[in-house]
Design a protein around this motif. Structure first.
Motif, PDB file in Angstrom:
ATOM      1  N   HIS A 192       0.850  -1.187   0.000  1.00 31.89           N
ATOM      2  CA  HIS A 192       0.000   0.000   0.000  1.00 31.89           C
ATOM      3  C   HIS A 192       0.891   1.244   0.000  1.00 31.89           C
ATOM      4  O   HIS A 192       2.088   1.158   0.279  1.00 31.89           O
ATOM      5  CB  HIS A 192      -0.928   0.015   1.230  1.00 31.89           C
ATOM      6  CG  HIS A 192      -0.202   0.106   2.540  1.00 31.89           C
ATOM      7  ND1 HIS A 192       0.446  -0.980   3.104  1.00 31.89           N
ATOM      8  CD2 HIS A 192      -0.003   1.151   3.384  1.00 31.89           C
ATOM      9  CE1 HIS A 192       0.997  -0.610   4.249  1.00 31.89           C
ATOM     10  NE2 HIS A 192       0.754   0.684   4.436  1.00 31.89           N
ATOM     11  N   ASP A 193       0.304   2.387  -0.361  1.00 34.74           N
ATOM     12  CA  ASP A 193       1.039   3.662  -0.416  1.00 34.74           C
ATOM     13  C   ASP A 193       2.365   3.484  -1.166  1.00 34.74           C
ATOM     14  O   ASP A 193       3.429   3.934  -0.707  1.00 34.74           O
ATOM     15  CB  ASP A 193       1.296   4.206   0.994  1.00 34.74           C
ATOM     16  CG  ASP A 193       0.011   4.544   1.730  1.00 34.74           C
ATOM     17  OD1 ASP A 193      -0.972   4.918   1.062  1.00 34.74           O
ATOM     18  OD2 ASP A 193      -0.026   4.408   2.959  1.00 34.74           O
TER      19      ASP A 193
ATOM     20  N   ALA B  48       4.519   6.726  -2.173  1.00 38.81           N
ATOM     21  CA  ALA B  48       5.088   7.435  -1.025  1.00 38.81           C
ATOM     22  C   ALA B  48       6.273   6.676  -0.433  1.00 38.81           C
ATOM     23  O   ALA B  48       7.331   7.255  -0.163  1.00 38.81           O
ATOM     24  CB  ALA B  48       4.010   7.655   0.039  1.00 38.81           C
ATOM     25  N   TYR B  49       6.093   5.382  -0.239  1.00 33.62           N
ATOM     26  CA  TYR B  49       7.185   4.577   0.328  1.00 33.62           C
ATOM     27  C   TYR B  49       8.384   4.505  -0.612  1.00 33.62           C
ATOM     28  O   TYR B  49       9.539   4.536  -0.179  1.00 33.62           O
ATOM     29  CB  TYR B  49       6.687   3.170   0.660  1.00 33.62           C
ATOM     30  CG  TYR B  49       5.837   3.091   1.919  1.00 33.62           C
ATOM     31  CD1 TYR B  49       6.307   3.585   3.135  1.00 33.62           C
ATOM     32  CD2 TYR B  49       4.574   2.514   1.882  1.00 33.62           C
ATOM     33  CE1 TYR B  49       5.538   3.515   4.278  1.00 33.62           C
ATOM     34  CE2 TYR B  49       3.787   2.436   3.030  1.00 33.62           C
ATOM     35  CZ  TYR B  49       4.273   2.934   4.227  1.00 33.62           C
ATOM     36  OH  TYR B  49       3.507   2.865   5.357  1.00 33.62           O
TER      37      TYR B  49
END
Length: 407
Positions: A332-333, A336-337
Motif C-alpha cells: 500500500h502507499d 510514497a514509500y
C-alpha cells in the motif's frame, strides 16, 4: 523504428475490428510491411478490401486459399514476421492460443511462427474478468506473449468497464518502443560496463532446520542479469534462495544471509558501474542461531530479532561513480514509500511495485512497476513480462549513465 519491419496483423471478430483499419493505416505510414489475416467473424465487421487497400498487401482469411503454389501461405507469413499483432483479440482467439488450437488461418499461423507476439484484447467487461479468460491470458503471458491492456470506458454492449481495445495510436507507440528497446539491446548500451545484480530472498537461520525468509522467486533479478548481458555488460549475479537455477553463462555466486550478500556485493562494489538490488533482503535476523535443532517447549516461544545490514543504504552512503537502482515491494502507499526509500538510501532510481496486484509481485512471470528518480515518476510500466521490464529499466539506466558526466 517500424521502417522495413514485417508485421502480421491478425484481426478477429469483435466490434473493435473497425479500429484495425486505423491501426493498419498507421503502421503502414510508419514504414511497416503489414500483412493482414482475418478470421471469418472479423469479416462480418470489416471487409478484406478495406484492409487490403490500407496495407497494400493481399489479405488472408482461408487456410486453403493458396494463391502461390510455390509456398504455403501461413508458413511464409509465420516465417517472415518480425512481429505478430492480434488486434482486436477476442476471448475465443485468446483461448485458442492458450491451448494450441489451430482451426483457421490465423490460429494456424500463430502456432507456426517463432516471432514475438502481441495481443490487444477487446471484449465485454464480464468476459474479460471471467476466470477462464484470465487464466488463458496468464498462460500466454508466461509463454512470453505481450499483452496490450484494454482501456476502460463505455463498451459497445452498453456496459462501462475494462475491455475496450486500446487506441491504435497507443498500440503503435507500444510497438515502436518494443523495437526501439530491441535496437538498444543490439547496440550494446552497456558495453564495457560492469553490472552487479542481486536476486532472490535471503535466509536468516534460526537453527539448522529452520529459517526466516520471504516469497522472492529471483525471477526479476534473473531477467535483469540476462538483459544486461544482452546489452553488452560484464555481469555478476549474486543470488539468495530462488525458485529456479540462475541463468546459464552468467558469473554468479550463491549466498544465504543478508550479511553474506552484503559481503559478496562489497567484493565488486569499487570497480562496478551499475548495481541493481533486486533481491528481497530480510530486514531482521534471529539474535542467536542455535547450533542444534530447537526442541518444542511449552505453548509459546519468544524469538528475539535484530536488524540485518541494510545493503542498499550502505551502498548509497559510499557510492561515487556507481549508478544505484533499488527495488521497493509494497502492499500500500506504493509511491510514497518508494520516494522515501529513494531519498533515504541515495538511489539513482527506485523500482516500485504493489505485490498484491494481479500480474505483479513474487513468483509471477510478469510485473507491474513504477520507476522513480529524485524528480518523481520516470515511467509507469503496465503488466508485462519481467524480461520486458528488465530491458526497459536497463535502457533508462544506460541512457543516464551514458549521458553528461557518465550518469
Amino acid at each position: 523504428m517500424l521502417n522495413g519491419k514485417t508485421i502480421v496483423l491478425g484481426v478477429t471478430g469483435g466490434i473493435a475490428a473497425y479500429k484495425a483499419a486505423s491501426l493498419c493505416s498507421k503502421l503502414t505510414q510508419k514504414g511497416a510491411d503489414v500483412h493482414v489475416i482475418m478470421t471469418a467473424s472479423a469479416k462480418e465487421f470489416i471487409t478484406e478490401l478495406t484492409l487490403q487497400s490500407l496495407s497494400k498487401n493481399a489479405v488472408f482469411s482461408d487456410t486453403f486459399d493458396e494463391r502461390d503454389p510455390s509456398v504455403v501461405s501461413h508458413i511464409r507469413l509465420a516465417d517472415a514476421a518480425d512481429l505478430v499483432l492480434i488486434a482486436p483479440a477476442t476471448a475465443n482467439m485468446i483461448g485458442k492460443m492458450a491451448h494450441g488450437l489451430a482451426d483457421d488461418m490465423l490460429s494456424t499461423t500463430l502456432l507456426a511462427t517463432t516471432a514475438p507476439i502481441m495481443v490487444a484484447p477487446a471484449m465485454n467487461v464480464h468476459m474479460y474478468e471471467h476466470p477462464a479468460v484470465r487464466e488463458n491470458m496468464g498462460i500466454l503471458e508466461r509463454r512470453g506473449v505481450m499483452m496490450i491492456e484494454p482501456g476502460e470506458g463505455l463498451l459497445a454492449c452498453g456496459y462501462v468497464g475494462k475491455g475496450r481495445m486500446e487506441e491504435p495510436e497507443s498500440i503503435v507507440a507500444v510497438i515502436e518502443n518494443y523495437f526501439a528497446e530491441k535496437e538498444q539491446v543490439k547496440s550494446g548500451l552497456l558495453k564495457g560496463r560492469k553490472v552487479v545484480v542481486t536476486s532472490g530472498g535471503t535466509i536468516e537461520r534460526i537453527d539448522p532446520v529452520r529459517y526466516i525468509t520471504n516469497d522472492s522467486s529471483g525471477k526479476m533479478g534473473f531477467a535483469i542479469a540476462k538483459a544486461a548481458r544482452e546489452m553488452g555488460a560484464e555481469v555478476y549475479l549474486i543470488h539468495g534462495h530462488t525458485d529456479a537455477a540462475p541463468p546459464a553463462g552468467i558469473a554468479s555466486e550463491a549466498v544465504q544471509s543478508a550479511d553474506d550478500m552484503y559481503q559478496a556485493v562489497l567484493k565488486h562494489w569499487q570497480d562496478c558501474d551499475l548495481v541493481v538490488k533486486a533481491a528481497a533482503v530480510a530486514d531482521y535476523r534471529p539474535a542467536k542461531t542455535a547450533s542444534s535443532k530447537m526442541k518444542k517447549k511449552g505453548d509459546t516461544m519468544t524469538l528475539e530479532l535484530v536488524k540485518t545490514v541494510d545493503i542498499l543504504e550502505q551502498l548509497g552512503k559510499t557510492k561515487a561513480h556507481q549508478f544505484l537502482i533499488g527495488f521497493a515491494a509494497e502492499t500500500h502507499d506504493v509511491e510514497a514509500y518508494a520516494k522515501d526509500k529513494l531519498v533515504r538510501k541515495n538511489c539513482d532510481l527506485i523500482v516500485a511495485n504493489d505485490v498484491t496486484a494481479e500480474g505483479a509481485g513474487f513468483g509471477t512471470d510478469t510485473n507491474i512497476v513504477q520507476v522513480f528518480d529524485a524528480k518523481g515518476l520516470v515511467e509507469q510500466m503496465p503488466v508485462m513480462s519481467k524480461e520486458e521490464i528488465a530491458r526497459r529499466l536497463l535502457s533508462i539506466a544506460a541512457e543516464r549513465m551514458n549521458g553528461a558526466g557518465g550518469r
